[in-house]
Design an enzyme around this catalytic site. Structure first.
Site, PDB file in Angstrom:
ATOM      1  N   HIS A 346       0.557  -1.420  -0.044  1.00  0.00           N
ATOM      2  CA  HIS A 346      -0.421   0.622  -0.139  1.00  0.00           C
ATOM      3  C   HIS A 346       1.302   1.209  -0.648  1.00  0.00           C
ATOM      4  O   HIS A 346       0.496   2.097  -0.167  1.00  0.00           O
ATOM      5  CB  HIS A 346      -0.830   0.027   1.252  1.00  0.00           C
ATOM      6  N   LYS A 534      -8.492  13.264   5.288  1.00  0.00           N
ATOM      7  CA  LYS A 534      -7.702  12.179   4.872  1.00  0.00           C
ATOM      8  C   LYS A 534      -6.999  12.447   6.080  1.00  0.00           C
ATOM      9  O   LYS A 534      -7.214  13.234   6.776  1.00  0.00           O
ATOM     10  CB  LYS A 534      -7.016  12.041   3.543  1.00  0.00           C
ATOM     11  N   ARG A 535      -5.940  10.950   6.439  1.00  0.00           N
ATOM     12  CA  ARG A 535      -4.888  11.447   7.132  1.00  0.00           C
ATOM     13  C   ARG A 535      -4.215  12.619   6.826  1.00  0.00           C
ATOM     14  O   ARG A 535      -4.177  13.285   5.876  1.00  0.00           O
ATOM     15  CB  ARG A 535      -4.127  10.423   7.244  1.00  0.00           C
ATOM     16  N   LYS A 540       0.695  14.095   0.932  1.00  0.00           N
ATOM     17  CA  LYS A 540      -0.718  14.279   0.915  1.00  0.00           C
ATOM     18  C   LYS A 540      -0.856  16.477   1.044  1.00  0.00           C
ATOM     19  O   LYS A 540      -2.302  16.411   0.672  1.00  0.00           O
ATOM     20  CB  LYS A 540      -1.744  14.548   1.713  1.00  0.00           C
ATOM     21  N   THR A 642      -8.127   6.779  -2.033  1.00  0.00           N
ATOM     22  CA  THR A 642     -10.045   6.115  -2.090  1.00  0.00           C
ATOM     23  C   THR A 642     -11.398   7.047  -2.031  1.00  0.00           C
ATOM     24  O   THR A 642     -12.466   6.949  -2.576  1.00  0.00           O
ATOM     25  CB  THR A 642      -9.520   4.393  -1.148  1.00  0.00           C
ATOM     26  N   LYS A 646     -14.836   7.833  -3.190  1.00  0.00           N
ATOM     27  CA  LYS A 646     -15.691   8.450  -2.636  1.00  0.00           C
ATOM     28  C   LYS A 646     -17.114   9.595  -2.393  1.00  0.00           C
ATOM     29  O   LYS A 646     -18.014  10.408  -2.797  1.00  0.00           O
ATOM     30  CB  LYS A 646     -16.022   8.492  -1.055  1.00  0.00           C
TER      31      LYS A 646
HETATM   32  C1  26W Z   1       3.321   1.476  11.086  1.00  0.00           C
HETATM   33  C2  26W Z   1       3.404   1.234   9.822  1.00  0.00           C
HETATM   34  C3  26W Z   1       2.068   1.930   8.950  1.00  0.00           C
HETATM   35  C4  26W Z   1       2.787   2.791   7.785  1.00  0.00           C
HETATM   36  C5  26W Z   1       1.591   3.065   7.025  1.00  0.00           C
HETATM   37  C6  26W Z   1       0.705   1.236   9.415  1.00  0.00           C
HETATM   38  C7  26W Z   1       0.371   2.315   8.267  1.00  0.00           C
HETATM   39  C8  26W Z   1       0.474   2.760   7.088  1.00  0.00           C
HETATM   40  C9  26W Z   1      -1.298   3.600   5.892  1.00  0.00           C
HETATM   41  C10 26W Z   1      -1.566   4.157   6.717  1.00  0.00           C
HETATM   42  C11 26W Z   1      -1.875   2.718   5.284  1.00  0.00           C
HETATM   43  C12 26W Z   1      -2.463   3.043   4.411  1.00  0.00           C
HETATM   44  O1  26W Z   1      -3.329   3.468   4.672  1.00  0.00           O
HETATM   45  N1  26W Z   1      -2.131   3.390   2.931  1.00  0.00           N
HETATM   46  C13 26W Z   1      -2.844   3.704   2.134  1.00  0.00           C
HETATM   47  O2  26W Z   1      -3.610   2.687   2.105  1.00  0.00           O
HETATM   48  C14 26W Z   1      -5.170   2.915   0.647  1.00  0.00           C
HETATM   49  C15 26W Z   1      -6.002   1.610   0.083  1.00  0.00           C
HETATM   50  O3  26W Z   1      -4.741   0.972  -0.358  1.00  0.00           O
HETATM   51  C16 26W Z   1      -4.843   3.354  -0.780  1.00  0.00           C
HETATM   52  O4  26W Z   1      -6.049   4.276  -1.515  1.00  0.00           O
HETATM   53  C17 26W Z   1      -4.020   4.703  -0.359  1.00  0.00           C
HETATM   54  O5  26W Z   1      -3.020   5.905  -0.996  1.00  0.00           O
HETATM   55  C18 26W Z   1      -2.726   4.351   0.907  1.00  0.00           C
HETATM   56  O6  26W Z   1      -2.029   5.526   1.515  1.00  0.00           O
END
Ligand code: 26W
Length: 797
Positions: A346, A534-535, A540, A642, A646
């Site tokens: 991801h 979003k986060r 971003k 995503t 939406k």
């Molecule tokens: C601590 C490790 C870790 C690193 C990154 C945990 C969690 C994350 C993210 C926040 C992962 C995440 O949410 N990625 C997002 O995944 C979505 C679904 O595929 C994509 O649409 C986003 O672009 C991507 O940032």
């Protein structure tokens, strides 16, 4: 359970009395919610049991989706919709003087996730069940989901989120199916009957207790299972300090992403990952053995999908069970494992690629470490044979290197499928980030562009628009989102476009009322609602959005006749608790908001709103009320996105870079129906590799940039002193890693065009319609069909 309204009311009232022990008039909304929720849960229990029996009897191939995050949001209304009883229930409750929407407010969001990855997992579960596919989720039952965000004085404050305060009506505790997980201790290797055996001695054991949630498909008899594991002390773990042991054990399923800036937090995270994986794999294999006698052809009947690398220990855990418990030799165990596990990546951001220090990994998981070491040894040997003497390559690709275990390398080597989540993302994985692995295993790599559960994000979230769509093209789109293309018939129908516009304004008014209730700020529903939710992350580029708002503000202040289409800029974002810079951006957004909103000269031309505690249920209020969808990441950095989908399916127009799935949105709607700007991914990657970008030049040459950037530090915002120096430094001192200043002019330009376009309402609505009509492709039903056919090989039951 009930076939009409009166029957429903009768059963509900009886139920309410029994569960609350009060008379109807004494019952609170919470009582009502509890009664209805548990009633619905029981209503599906027969289908749930039947679904499992069908799966067992037919011996169909099953997929198990392992994810550290599930962002489910609220389940009540979606379940009622999926069961086809929303109308009966809503009007029955109305007769009793109860409003279903009020009741929904009693349900806590299940926020067991942080962003897109967790919501994707939830959307996938919905699609699996709706498509009658045998697919189940495994996760952790965090006591506190992601923190609850409060904004105090413009700063993010994190509170422990309490979603289980009133219990969880959807879950069933299955403590008889608990399994035991081992940590620490040491491994003794012995020869027994001519073969090596491994005994894990002095381990500290923890119980994993399953809580099952039914996953109800849309108008289908299929009820799949989401199993969430709860960590509990084990009776058999002799411990000196029993209280400490209890505390440590329970902390495993306490919070999502514990702070890992110190070793204690790192240990806890790794414990969580192994906890999820070991409990799930043990259970899957145990059930399989029971049904098939042995694990020899496991890979023919079972797929285990790992959602990013967090569950990658599934690979050595499977090896452990196959070898240590079932007596397989290495080669056969490896064959079965690597033909069972598939993996989704991801992100390409290097800081998000997981690696665990050996000093933590080895003592915490001694047997698993031995297996990873052996996987690494054999893999390096294979590399050596194929590229003799190429030490550099081996160092780059090794699973264990520089005192770390590299989780993505383990995932690629130990699985049969590696997929990215949008075309561009997959191409970047293949050509750059994972190129060496791609050269080695070209057939493993494939793309699966993300999708969203359109039944939640359109049908449920936007009832008015859904009704208009159904009135015009019928109900088939609810099952098959591609039918939304039927709306194209109406693109020149002005009465239809006006109805769309009216619905959008009504949705905006609902959001405006909500904003007023939460912030006491009045916003005008005739303004453009321009939204970035979003986060919070530097890539971003919420910062680009804010700097542009500052520029608009400055323009209006300098020239009161400056014409710009009135806008409400809406933000929602949580920053990871340890992410200092992201928190600064939140403070900046709120500081700009105060300045702009309080300036009488600005009046209604610009308003800036930060909605606190962004989460699934808030998102459902926001998307239907949005005109403009901000998808402005530095090209190449957003794997897919995503949220973009939406917004699109709710008729918002995208302002976006050519990044992630934005590119595919543009391919579908055409250039005329999207606002793109900025550097392309290849330009960004070129700058990164070869240099050539000097942010300071953009600062010097563009007075709009200079003014806004200076205002970060020159006292323009009263009372914040040095607050924004880190942002100023990131832009100028650190040469603006995310090309904010580089893309500024192009962003400001496209924003101006958006303002102009919005004035031509008919044309705007036509563009909006085009977006909705092409959004069917982004249903997670389509994505899940692709996974089912091309990766998992599972069939509808
Ligand atoms: C601590 C490790 C870790 C690193 C990154 C945990 C969690 C994350 C993210 C926040 C992962 C995440 O949410 N990625 C997002 O995944 C979505 C679904 O595929 C994509 O649409 C986003 O672009 C991507 O940032």
């Amino acid at each position: 359970m009930f076939s009409n309204k009166d029957e429903f009311k009768q059963i509900f009232l009886k139920r309410l009395e029994m569960s609350s022990g009060k008379s109807f008039s004494e019952c609170s909304l919470q009582d009502n919610y509890q009664a209805l929720g548990s009633m619905v849960r029981e209503f599906v229990s027969n289908d749930w049991i039947m679904t499992n029996e069908r799966y067992m009897k037919g011996k169909q191939k099953q997929v198990y989706y392992l994810s550290i995050e599930y962002l489910l949001g609220k389940l009540l209304r979606q379940n009622l919709i999926n069961l086809g009883i929303e109308d009966i229930v809503e009007s029955g409750l109305m007769d009793l003087g109860i409003c279903l929407s009020d009741m929904e407010e009693m349900e806590a969001d299940a926020g067991l996730g942080n962003g897109g990855l967790g919501r994707l997992a939830a959307c996938f579960l919905d699609s699996l069940a709706s498509l009658h596919l045998p697919g189940h989720g495994y996760g952790i039952r965090y006591k506190h989901g992601l923190f609850e965000q409060k904004i105090v004085d413009g700063y993010q404050v994190e509170l422990p989120e309490q979603w289980l305060r009133n219990g969880n009506v959807w879950e069933v505790n299955k403590s008889d199916l608990a399994v035991s997980i081992s940590f620490w201790g040491k491994v003794e290797t012995r020869m027994e009957n001519g073969r090596l055996v491994f005994h894990h001695l002095n381990a500290e054991t923890v119980n994993a207790v399953p809580y099952d949630l039914p996953v109800i498909g849309y108008m289908s008899k299929t009820v799949n299972t989401l199993r969430l594991w709860n960590a509990e002390p084990s009776q058999f773990s002799p411990h000196k300090d029993i209280l400490k042991y209890k505390r440590e054990t329970e902390s495993i399923s306490e919070i999502l992403y514990p702070d890992d800036s110190h070793d204690e937090g790192k240990i806890l995270r790794l414990k969580q990952q192994y906890f999820l994986v070991s409990a799930s794999i043990q259970t899957i294999l145990k059930n399989y053995r029971k049904l098939y006698g042995s694990l020899h052809s496991l890979h023919e009947h079972v797929c285990i999908h790992i959602n990013d690398t967090h569950p990658v220990l599934a690979i050595p855990e499977m090896m452990r069970i196959l070898i240590d418990e079932d007596g397989f030799d290495w080669d056969e165990a490896w064959f079965i494992t690597t033909n069972t596990i598939s993996y989704t990546n991801h992100t390409t951001l290097s800081e998000a690629l997981e690696k665990w220090p050996l000093r933590i990994f080895r003592p915490l998981l001694p047997r698993i470490y031995m297996i990873v070491e052996e996987i690494n040894r054999r893999f390096c040997e294979e590399l050596w044979n194929r590229f003799p003497g190429d030490w550099e390559r081996i160092a780059k690709q090794a699973i264990i290197a520089d005192e770390y275990v590299k989780m993505a390398h383990l995932a690629i080597v130990g699985s049969y499928s590696v997929n990215g989540v949008a075309k561009l993302h997959t191409e970047i994985l293949k050509s750059r980030e994972m190129n060496l692995f791609y050269q080695l295993f070209p057939n493993k790599f494939n793309n699966k562009t993300n999708g969203i559960a359109h039944r939640r994000w359109l049908l449920k979230a936007n009832p008015k628009l859904s009704a208009l769509i159904t009135d015009s093209i019928g109900t088939s789109w609810i099952h098959s989102a591609s039918e939304l293309s039927g709306l194209l018939r109406y693109q020149n129908d002005s009465s239809f476009l006006e109805q769309m516009a009216k619905i959008k304004t009504e949705n905006k008014q609902i959001l405006a009322d909500f904003i007023y209730e939460k912030t006491s700020i009045a916003v005008d529903s005739n303004s453009i609602f321009d939204v970035q939710v979003k986060r919070l992350h530097a890539y971003k580029r919420q910062l680009l959005n804010v700097l542009h708002i500052m520029y608009l503000y400055n323009r209006i202040k300098e020239d009161s006749s400056f014409e710009c289409a009135p806008r409400v800029f809406i933000f929602g974002a949580k920053a990871s608790p340890g992410y200092y810079y992201a928190k600064k951006i939140i403070k900046l957004i709120n500081t700009v908001a105060d300045k702009v909103n309080q300036d009488l000269q600005i009046a209604d031309r610009i308003k800036v709103i930060f909605l606190e505690n962004y989460r699934v249920s808030l998102a459902e209020k926001i998307f239907p009320a949005s005109d403009v969808s901000e998808q402005i990441s530095t090209a190449s950095k957003e794997a897919s996105g995503t949220g973009n989908m939406k917004f699109m399916i709710n008729g918002a127009l995208t302002v976006g870079t050519l990044d992630g799935a934005n590119i595919e949105i543009r391919e579908l709607v055409g250039d005329a129906n999207i606002f793109t700007f900025g550097l392309s991914a290849s330009e960004v990657l070129h700058y990164q590799q070869h240099g050539g970008y000097q942010s300071i030049e953009y600062y010097h040459h563009d007075s709009r940039i200079r003014q806004a950037v200076d205002q970060l530090v020159n006292g323009f915002f009263p009372g914040v002193q040095n607050e924004f120096e880190p942002i100023f430094d990131s832009l100028l001192g650190e040469n603006d890693q995310y090309y904010v200043l580089k893309d500024f002019a192009s962003y400001a330009g496209i924003q101006e065009i958006i303002g102009e376009s919005y004035k031509k309402q008919q044309q705007w609505q036509k563009m909006s319609l085009n977006n909705i009509a092409h959004a069917g492709y982004f249903s997670s039903d389509r994505t899940i069909k692709e996974y089912a056919d091309e990766i998992w090989g599972i069939k509808p039951v």
